[in-house]
Motif scaffolding. Structure first.
Motif, PDB file in Angstrom:
ATOM      1  N   TYR A 144       0.815  -1.213   0.000  1.00  0.00           N
ATOM      2  CA  TYR A 144       0.000   0.000   0.000  1.00  0.00           C
ATOM      3  C   TYR A 144       0.855   1.273   0.000  1.00  0.00           C
ATOM      4  CZ  TYR A 144      -3.338   3.559   1.344  1.00  0.00           C
ATOM      5  OH  TYR A 144      -4.095   4.702   1.369  1.00  0.00           O
ATOM      6  N   ALA A 145       1.983   1.250   0.666  1.00  0.00           N
ATOM      7  CA  ALA A 145       2.822   2.444   0.736  1.00  0.00           C
ATOM      8  C   ALA A 145       3.235   2.941  -0.644  1.00  0.00           C
ATOM      9  CB  ALA A 145       4.058   2.178   1.587  1.00  0.00           C
ATOM     10  N   SER A 146       3.329   2.012  -1.600  1.00  0.00           N
ATOM     11  CA  SER A 146       3.743   2.407  -2.950  1.00  0.00           C
ATOM     12  C   SER A 146       2.605   2.356  -3.967  1.00  0.00           C
ATOM     13  CB  SER A 146       4.888   1.510  -3.437  1.00  0.00           C
ATOM     14  OG  SER A 146       4.512   0.146  -3.431  1.00  0.00           O
ATOM     15  N   MET A 165      -8.960  -1.085  -5.857  1.00  0.00           N
ATOM     16  CA  MET A 165      -9.172   0.277  -6.337  1.00  0.00           C
ATOM     17  C   MET A 165      -8.045   1.167  -5.838  1.00  0.00           C
ATOM     18  SD  MET A 165     -13.175   0.319  -5.189  1.00  0.00           S
ATOM     19  CE  MET A 165     -12.684  -0.511  -3.667  1.00  0.00           C
ATOM     20  N   LEU A 166      -7.632   2.106  -6.662  1.00  0.00           N
ATOM     21  CA  LEU A 166      -6.638   3.087  -6.273  1.00  0.00           C
ATOM     22  C   LEU A 166      -7.287   4.149  -5.394  1.00  0.00           C
ATOM     23  CD1 LEU A 166      -3.762   4.291  -6.624  1.00  0.00           C
ATOM     24  CD2 LEU A 166      -4.672   5.568  -8.577  1.00  0.00           C
ATOM     25  N   ILE A 229     -12.630 -21.090   2.808  1.00  0.00           N
ATOM     26  CA  ILE A 229     -11.634 -20.038   2.945  1.00  0.00           C
ATOM     27  C   ILE A 229     -10.750 -20.145   1.715  1.00  0.00           C
ATOM     28  CG2 ILE A 229      -9.655 -19.172   4.253  1.00  0.00           C
ATOM     29  CD1 ILE A 229     -11.046 -20.140   6.788  1.00  0.00           C
ATOM     30  N   LEU A 230     -10.621 -19.041   0.999  1.00  0.00           N
ATOM     31  CA  LEU A 230      -9.837 -18.990  -0.228  1.00  0.00           C
ATOM     32  C   LEU A 230      -8.488 -18.322   0.066  1.00  0.00           C
ATOM     33  CD1 LEU A 230     -12.622 -17.722  -2.667  1.00  0.00           C
ATOM     34  CD2 LEU A 230     -12.068 -20.095  -2.052  1.00  0.00           C
ATOM     35  N   ARG A 231      -7.464 -18.739  -0.670  1.00  0.00           N
ATOM     36  CA  ARG A 231      -6.125 -18.144  -0.546  1.00  0.00           C
ATOM     37  C   ARG A 231      -5.617 -17.885  -1.963  1.00  0.00           C
ATOM     38  NH1 ARG A 231      -0.836 -20.660  -0.308  1.00  0.00           N
ATOM     39  NH2 ARG A 231       0.690 -19.349   0.778  1.00  0.00           N
ATOM     40  N   MET A 232      -5.280 -16.623  -2.226  1.00  0.00           N
ATOM     41  CA  MET A 232      -4.895 -16.248  -3.584  1.00  0.00           C
ATOM     42  C   MET A 232      -3.770 -15.221  -3.538  1.00  0.00           C
ATOM     43  SD  MET A 232      -8.271 -13.881  -4.365  1.00  0.00           S
ATOM     44  CE  MET A 232      -9.339 -14.926  -3.348  1.00  0.00           C
ATOM     45  N   THR A 233      -3.129 -15.027  -4.669  1.00  0.00           N
ATOM     46  CA  THR A 233      -2.129 -13.978  -4.787  1.00  0.00           C
ATOM     47  C   THR A 233      -2.837 -12.625  -4.839  1.00  0.00           C
ATOM     48  OG1 THR A 233      -2.135 -13.907  -7.203  1.00  0.00           O
ATOM     49  CG2 THR A 233      -0.697 -15.559  -6.156  1.00  0.00           C
ATOM     50  N   PRO A 234      -2.118 -11.514  -4.660  1.00  0.00           N
ATOM     51  CA  PRO A 234      -2.760 -10.198  -4.778  1.00  0.00           C
ATOM     52  C   PRO A 234      -3.396  -9.957  -6.146  1.00  0.00           C
ATOM     53  CG  PRO A 234      -0.649  -9.982  -3.667  1.00  0.00           C
ATOM     54  CD  PRO A 234      -0.726 -11.394  -4.166  1.00  0.00           C
ATOM     55  N   GLU A 235      -2.979 -10.731  -7.156  1.00  0.00           N
ATOM     56  CA  GLU A 235      -3.568 -10.609  -8.496  1.00  0.00           C
ATOM     57  C   GLU A 235      -4.754 -11.541  -8.694  1.00  0.00           C
ATOM     58  OE1 GLU A 235      -0.161 -11.055  -7.973  1.00  0.00           O
ATOM     59  OE2 GLU A 235       0.008  -8.854  -8.011  1.00  0.00           O
TER      60      GLU A 235
END
Length: 400
Positions: A144-146, A165-166, A229-235
């Protein structure tokens, strides 16, 4: 001092003491056949001791070291903000502010934790609120910082999905959310049991608690995304190391997961609604089967993972959970109280304890605020409460 007298389904809520297993069994036999409105309630008024059973959960990256001693009580320090409409998801910003999602309005609002000032970032397009669905969980990107990305779980016209969302605080109020980029879609939706909690784990992966949307059979179907419970990458891709190759499913056999939290050893715990008998907190094993609809609460069967704690549905109806000072803290909707679940590894070290019973009405979300502080969100304006002036609120709590 309680804010007002609280009643649920016409029955006064009173403090109850633990009873013996024999009385609990008798109570269940007498009340068998009663149905639940899920968040609205389940079993009739009654009392049972929260059960404690062993369960093992060791996600990748778990750290070694002793479990910190648990502090034993919690107190409200102050009201941070009030006048919120159907608040659900909550995310803490690096600058100390909070983002809160309105389930029914589909908006995200920034709350200044110093002044209580509220600034609407914008409305999330595509949200279709109905029943227990709408704009639900929020989470900030691990970067989030970037990248300034805010993730949200919401009910659309066709499914439940996760978007990002940005957030651009330099734009005018109401225009600070960018267009949603859909990360994950196809989670079954229903009038009830939409799950909705999302959180990034210590491994940088995105976890989502889903519900079975009122179709019980989905929970045991590993091809379905409902009751999981789902586990996924940030994409939004299935995360590396998931138990079922090519699938985002991390655990299954859940009814309606709305609480996710990790302890100091990076072990995942989840809270979920039962139907008529038991609400649960579970220690989550990769690939674990948590029994619904074949089992509700402790089953003793080797086929299912038993909960580490369970409650009658009128005492809990749990939504959010958080970890702080050696314990899990669980918000209760129908139970209208905050439960402390002291941990010792993946078991409870003592019976869970209730706090704030009836003081602030229905409790939706609890979030660790660092150190001995918690943020707590009430839920009186969700259509199942009895809102008073100022509802709903965000409270700051101190663990002592």
């Amino acid at each position: 001092m309680t804010r007002r007298t609280r009643r649920v389904e016409g029955t006064m809520i009173v403090q109850r003491r633990a009873v013996t297993a024999a009385v609990a069994v008798a109570t269940l036999l007498l009340t068998a056949g009663c149905s639940s409105g899920d968040e609205a309630g389940g079993a009739p008024e009654g009392s049972t001791s929260p059960a404690r059973t062993a369960a093992q959960s060791q996600p990748s990256g778990a750290s070694a070291g002793p479990t910190p001693p648990a502090k034993g009580s919690v107190e409200v320090v102050r009201t941070v903000a009030e006048g919120l409409d159907s608040p659900w998801g909550l995310a803490a910003l690096p600058d100390g502010g909070l983002l809160v999602a309105s389930r029914d309005e589909g908006t995200v609002t920034r709350v200044d934790t110093g002044t209580g000032r509220k600034t609407e970032l914008g409305e999330v397009p595509g949200v279709a609120p109905e029943g227990e669905g709408g704009l639900l969980g929020l989470a900030l990107s691990p970067d989030y910082a970037s990248d300034h990305m805010v993730y949200a779980y919401f009910t659309s016209a066709s499914d439940n999905r996760v978007v990002r969302m940005l957030y651009d605080a330099k734009k005018p109020a109401g225009e600070q959310l960018g267009a949603p980029d859909t990360v994950f879609r196809g989670i079954p939706k229903g009038f009830v049991h939409n799950g909705g909690r999302i959180a990034f784990g210590p491994d940088g992966m995105l976890y989502a608690g889903t519900g079975e949307s009122g179709e019980e059979g989905l929970s045991q179907d590993r091809e379905s995304l409902g009751g999981k419970i789902l586990r996924m990458t940030p994409e939004g891709e299935p995360a590396p190391g998931n138990p079922f190759p090519g699938s985002a499913v991390y655990s299954y056999g859940h009814r309606n997961v709305q609480g996710l939290a990790w302890d100091a050893k990076q072990r995942l715990f989840a809270a979920e609604f039962g139907q008529d008998t038991w609400d649960e907190v579970n220690a989550i094993e990769p690939g674990g089967n948590y029994g619904w609809p074949e089992a509700e609460g402790t089953s003793g069967s080797s086929a299912y993972v038993d909960p580490i704690a369970q409650w009658s549905t009128d005492e809990a109806s749990p939504s959010g959970i958080a970890y702080a000072e050696g314990s899990l803290w669980m918000a209760g909707l129908r139970g209208e109280r905050l439960w402390r679940v002291p941990l010792d590894g993946t078991e409870t070290s003592a019976d869970p304890q209730p706090f704030l019973e009836g003081d602030h009405g229905r409790l939706r979300t609890v979030l660790a605020a660092g150190g001995d502080k918690l943020w707590l969100v009430t839920s009186e304006t969700d259509g199942r409460g009895s809102p008073a002036d100022g509802d709903d609120r965000i409270l700051e709590l101190e663990v002592r």
